[in-house]
Design an enzyme around this catalytic site. Structure first.
Site, PDB file in Angstrom:
ATOM      1  N   TYR A  22       0.679  -1.160  -0.093  1.00 41.54           N
ATOM      2  CA  TYR A  22      -0.081  -0.088   0.148  1.00 41.54           C
ATOM      3  C   TYR A  22       0.838   1.197   0.051  1.00 41.54           C
ATOM      4  O   TYR A  22       0.365   2.318   0.169  1.00 41.54           O
ATOM      5  CB  TYR A  22      -0.721  -0.036   1.140  1.00 41.54           C
ATOM      6  CG  TYR A  22      -1.773  -1.342   1.149  1.00 41.54           C
ATOM      7  CD1 TYR A  22      -2.681  -1.494   0.242  1.00 41.54           C
ATOM      8  CD2 TYR A  22      -1.807  -2.232   2.341  1.00 41.54           C
ATOM      9  CE1 TYR A  22      -3.274  -2.696   0.231  1.00 41.54           C
ATOM     10  CE2 TYR A  22      -2.541  -3.254   2.298  1.00 41.54           C
ATOM     11  CZ  TYR A  22      -3.373  -3.477   1.118  1.00 41.54           C
ATOM     12  OH  TYR A  22      -4.168  -4.662   1.256  1.00 41.54           O
ATOM     13  N   HIS A 100      -8.767  -0.395  -6.235  1.00 40.60           N
ATOM     14  CA  HIS A 100      -7.898  -0.891  -4.871  1.00 40.60           C
ATOM     15  C   HIS A 100      -6.428  -0.448  -5.277  1.00 40.60           C
ATOM     16  O   HIS A 100      -6.173  -0.426  -6.367  1.00 40.60           O
ATOM     17  CB  HIS A 100      -7.821  -2.565  -5.231  1.00 40.60           C
ATOM     18  CG  HIS A 100      -9.393  -3.203  -5.157  1.00 40.60           C
ATOM     19  ND1 HIS A 100      -9.643  -3.339  -3.789  1.00 40.60           N
ATOM     20  CD2 HIS A 100     -10.021  -3.602  -5.983  1.00 40.60           C
ATOM     21  CE1 HIS A 100     -10.956  -3.802  -3.941  1.00 40.60           C
ATOM     22  NE2 HIS A 100     -11.186  -3.928  -5.198  1.00 40.60           N
ATOM     23  N   MET A 101      -5.705  -0.121  -4.271  1.00 44.27           N
ATOM     24  CA  MET A 101      -4.458   0.261  -4.325  1.00 44.27           C
ATOM     25  C   MET A 101      -3.677  -0.609  -4.949  1.00 44.27           C
ATOM     26  O   MET A 101      -2.681  -0.697  -5.625  1.00 44.27           O
ATOM     27  CB  MET A 101      -3.946   0.713  -2.829  1.00 44.27           C
ATOM     28  CG  MET A 101      -4.484   1.797  -2.173  1.00 44.27           C
ATOM     29  SD  MET A 101      -3.694   3.274  -2.615  1.00 44.27           S
ATOM     30  CE  MET A 101      -2.794   3.442  -1.216  1.00 44.27           C
TER      31      MET A 101
HETATM   32  C1  DQA Z   1      -7.398  -3.324  -0.898  1.00 44.84           C
HETATM   33  C2  DQA Z   1      -7.212  -4.781  -1.037  1.00 44.84           C
HETATM   34  C3  DQA Z   1      -8.205  -5.773  -0.256  1.00 44.84           C
HETATM   35  O1  DQA Z   1      -7.818  -7.235  -0.750  1.00 44.84           O
HETATM   36  C4  DQA Z   1      -7.501  -5.477   1.036  1.00 44.84           C
HETATM   37  O2  DQA Z   1      -8.559  -6.335   1.761  1.00 44.84           O
HETATM   38  C5  DQA Z   1      -7.680  -4.071   1.568  1.00 44.84           C
HETATM   39  C6  DQA Z   1      -7.089  -3.041   0.604  1.00 44.84           C
HETATM   40  C7  DQA Z   1      -6.492  -2.407  -1.731  1.00 44.84           C
HETATM   41  O3  DQA Z   1      -6.861  -1.178  -1.892  1.00 44.84           O
HETATM   42  O4  DQA Z   1      -5.703  -3.008  -2.667  1.00 44.84           O
HETATM   43  O5  DQA Z   1      -7.690  -3.597   2.581  1.00 44.84           O
HETATM   44  O6  DQA Z   1      -8.701  -3.176  -1.351  1.00 44.84           O
END
Ligand code: DQA
Length: 153
Positions: A22, A100-101
């Site tokens: 992240y 998603h990041m």
């Molecule tokens: C997420 C990916 C998800 O699998 C994870 O549970 C997250 C972050 C992302 O931004 O990559 O909390 O949504």
């Protein structure tokens, strides 16, 4: 245009959480970048984060009664199992862009499936904070197309 950005469970911990996936940007920095890009593109951006599924469902219900033209959503882990959030998003008659990041498809198997994707206009993942910025651009494009009667939501 008014765009609502929804951040789900654990996303308030961006900047301190698993930097390999992240990065180091905090949620506040991501939200600031979204507001800045929104201004450049002539849109008002409002962000909301919660760690409580029912609170997220209620925020989505509220959006159905608001003057909001599109939603950008990163539901965090709820992405992979929350049919309640999927059902709530399905009520909205506006474009919804899933972001998603991390590249969820390059990670554990449980992250490969999103129960939200089928009720979203499209999805963007793997670009770090840029996923949100790309998501905002996509949401605005889709909202403009909708307003012009050019696409299905
Ligand atoms: C997420 C990916 C998800 O699998 C994870 O549970 C997250 C972050 C992302 O931004 O990559 O909390 O949504």
């Amino acid at each position: 245009m008014r765009i609502l950005v929804l951040h789900g469970v654990n996303l308030n911990m961006f900047g301190r959480r698993d930097p390999a996936h992240y990065g180091s940007a905090t949620l506040a920095q991501i939200d600031d970048a979204l507001v800045t890009l929104g201004k450049e593109l002539g849109a008002t951006v409002e962000s909301f984060q919660t760690n409580h599924e029912g609170v997220m469902v209620e925020r989505i219900h509220k959006a159905a009664d608001e003057d909001v033209q599109a939603v950008v959503v990163n539901a965090g882990a709820w992405t992979h199992y929350s049919h309640a959030i999927a059902d709530a998003l399905a009520i909205l008659e506006i474009p919804v862009v899933e972001v998603h990041m991390s590249n969820v498809h390059a990670r554990e198997n449980f992250r490969h499936h999103s129960v939200l994707s089928s009720v979203c206009t499209g999805s963007i993942c793997g670009f770090g904070p840029s996923s949100y910025l790309l998501g905002l651009r996509a949401a605005l494009d889709a909202a403009e197309a909708c307003a012009a009667g050019k696409v299905r939501i």
